[in-house]
Write an enzyme that holds these catalytic residues in place. Structure first.
Site, PDB file in Angstrom:
ATOM      1  N   ASP A  99       0.585  -1.218  -0.060  1.00 47.52           N
ATOM      2  CA  ASP A  99      -0.128  -0.056   0.018  1.00 47.52           C
ATOM      3  C   ASP A  99       0.765   1.326  -0.009  1.00 47.52           C
ATOM      4  OD1 ASP A  99       1.229  -0.071   2.632  1.00 47.52           O
ATOM      5  OD2 ASP A  99      -0.929  -0.551   3.402  1.00 47.52           O
ATOM      6  N   GLU A 121      -0.104  -8.979  -1.035  1.00 49.82           N
ATOM      7  CA  GLU A 121      -0.796  -8.589   0.284  1.00 49.82           C
ATOM      8  C   GLU A 121      -2.132  -7.421  -0.050  1.00 49.82           C
ATOM      9  OE1 GLU A 121       0.867  -5.585   3.429  1.00 49.82           O
ATOM     10  OE2 GLU A 121       1.793  -7.594   3.908  1.00 49.82           O
ATOM     11  N   GLU A 135      -2.187   5.225   2.662  1.00 56.71           N
ATOM     12  CA  GLU A 135      -2.173   3.633   2.457  1.00 56.71           C
ATOM     13  C   GLU A 135      -3.383   3.067   2.065  1.00 56.71           C
ATOM     14  OE1 GLU A 135      -0.378   5.067   4.896  1.00 56.71           O
ATOM     15  OE2 GLU A 135       1.440   4.706   4.482  1.00 56.71           O
ATOM     16  N   HIS A 211       6.264   5.566  12.898  1.00 57.72           N
ATOM     17  CA  HIS A 211       6.505   6.242  11.923  1.00 57.72           C
ATOM     18  C   HIS A 211       5.449   6.726  10.836  1.00 57.72           C
ATOM     19  CE1 HIS A 211       5.738   2.323   9.773  1.00 57.72           C
ATOM     20  NE2 HIS A 211       5.724   3.123   8.775  1.00 57.72           N
ATOM     21  N   ARG A 213       2.485   8.455   8.924  1.00 55.21           N
ATOM     22  CA  ARG A 213       2.394   9.782   8.562  1.00 55.21           C
ATOM     23  C   ARG A 213       0.925  10.206   9.325  1.00 55.21           C
ATOM     24  NH1 ARG A 213       5.082   9.262   3.814  1.00 55.21           N
ATOM     25  NH2 ARG A 213       5.876  11.167   2.714  1.00 55.21           N
ATOM     26  N   HIS A 244      13.309   5.382  12.727  1.00 53.33           N
ATOM     27  CA  HIS A 244      13.148   5.434  11.220  1.00 53.33           C
ATOM     28  C   HIS A 244      13.817   6.839  10.577  1.00 53.33           C
ATOM     29  CE1 HIS A 244      10.980   6.421   7.095  1.00 53.33           C
ATOM     30  NE2 HIS A 244      10.232   5.180   7.621  1.00 53.33           N
TER      31      HIS A 244
END
Ligand code: UD1
Ligand code: UDP
Length: 385
Positions: A99, A121, A135, A211, A213, A244
């Site tokens: 994604d 996936e 995503e 991490h 967004r 990250h």
């Protein structure tokens, strides 16, 4: 008719690479396929580390990463870069994974060249287009483009049926469980001295990552404040946090957790170090998708630092809890795992709803069936439909 099926796998971030590496290698090991791989380079150091561990070499590398890159820049640079790659490689099938923006742009580029797409996936959903962002929209749009949908679980397949998505659907298990067959070893020696120095027997080691967004800003600050208080109030705890490389994430994390006792802020570690850290830790606190799949397979409880999850299977199995993004609730759940042995034991059992280590072989069979090289559709992973 007996020529090899040319499969071009396109990926660009760390998790895609970890989950696609075993598939690229599996396809390469079989005489029916020519297996090529194109990196977008959406990530750089974190991607190269995975390629090294799995000893993979890219056939193409678009090298698109920029510091603090935007979604538009990842998408546009990928679509433009893919033009030449597709024209030169002339693949029969393009595989994308999951994604990310690489996934969406890779699938769209394939569509523009009328190359069929296989989505690995497939079918994960929260049904909230802004969470995870971007995503949820990426994977939904790829669902419309793809001709082949490789769903890890029956729940994922039902999500696609609910959307009446066209194309062939398979339940394969997640390829990350295939990857873990080679990375987790009881005699593993960490390549990071700080990890070798940790006493996993007598200390309460918590593995942390964060991490996403949609967690940028206040939610991430809340999470870091919760971790800060946890470390300060629990002398028995060691927080191990490979941070990250995103500057947005690093500013927030180091701003709140730097120089605290028993808080190990380290650079991202390679996937072997990460999987073995999880195998030895007490429990995991994360907003990562991949860790939610890996930790249950290792019998480690997971507190998910998000409001929702597209991976409800381990929540149902009792090994994962949604902790949300509020400081107090996160602290409560972490303290329960630290102080209440029964509560810990109830979550710490190994379950594997996400795969059995044979996802790559099922995907390969699915491709052969799609191209008419196999009479019968391959059997599904797990429960019958
Ligand atoms: C991306 C994916 C997300 C996935 C995550 C896995 C999108 C929109 N997001 O988010 O779905 O969960 O990867 O980690 O596709 N950086 C480096 N070196 C690296 C990697 C990143 O310096 O090896 C820095 C760069 O400044 C870059 C920033 O991190 O601009 C953000 O990277 P990006 O791929 O845009 O977003 P992620 O948060 O990593
Ligand atoms: N991972 C890693 N090193 C780290 C942190 C994570 O190898 O320092 C691995 C982790 O084991 C999992 C994958 O990276 O396989 C998850 O990636 P990430 O959390 O970046 O993305 P997501 O899964 O949320 O998309």
């Amino acid at each position: 008719m007996n020529s090899k099926i040319k499969v071009l796998s396109v990926f660009g971030t760390r998790p895609e690479a970890i989950k696609m590496a075993p598939l690229v290698k599996h396809l390469a090991s079989r005489p029916e396929f020519e297996s090529l791989c194109c990196l977008t380079g959406q990530h750089r150091e974190m991607l190269d580390s995975v390629m090294e561990i799995f000893q993979l070499k890219a056939d193409y590398d678009l090298n698109i990463m920029q510091v603090r890159q935007t979604l538009s820049s990842i998408t546009s640079r990928t679509i433009l870069g893919m033009e030449e790659v597709i024209e030169s490689a002339q693949p029969d099938l393009i595989l994308v994974h999951g994604d990310t923006s690489t996934t969406f742009a890779g699938a769209l580029a394939a569509f523009y060249h009328k190359v069929p797409v296989g989505h690995v996936e497939a079918g994960l959903r929260t049904w909230d287009k802004y969470s995870p962002f971007p995503e949820e929209m990426n994977r939904t749009l790829v669902g419309d483009i793809a001709a082949l949908h490789f769903c890890p679980t029956i729940n994922n397949l039902r999500n696609l049926e609910r959307e009446a998505v066209a194309g062939s659907k398979f339940i394969t298990g997640n390829t990350v469980i295939d990857a873990m067959q080679t990375t987790v070893r009881p005699d593993f020696v960490f390549s990071v001295p700080e990890l070798n120095a940790l006493d996993f027997q007598s200390r309460r080691v918590i593995a942390v990552t964060c991490h996403r967004r949609e967690n940028y800003g206040e939610p991430m600050r809340n999470i870091m404040e919760a971790l800060r208080e946890l470390a300060l109030s629990h002398p028995e705890v060691e927080l191990v946090y490979p941070v990250h490389l995103s500057p947005v994430v690093r500013e927030c994390v180091f701003g709140i957790l730097k120089d605290l006792p028993r808080v190990h802020l380290i650079d991202p570690i390679d996937v072997e170090n990460m999987h073995n850290l999880m195998a030895r830790c007490d429990f995991v606190m994360t907003d990562s998708g991949g860790l939610q799949e890996e930790a249950p397979a290792l019998g480690k409880p997971v507190l998910v630092l998000r409001r929702e999850t597209e991976r409800p299977e381990a929540v149902q199995a009792g090994t994962v809890k949604l902790a949300g993004v509020e400081k107090q609730r996160i602290l409560e759940l972490a303290e329960e795992l630290l102080n209440d042995k029964a509560a810990y034991n109830a979550m710490a059992h190994a379950v594997n709803p996400y795969g059995d280590g044979h996802a790559c072989a099922r995907i390969a069979q699915g491709i052969l069936w799609h191209f008419g090289r196999l009479a019968e559709k391959p059997a599904d992973f797990g429960a019958a439909r």
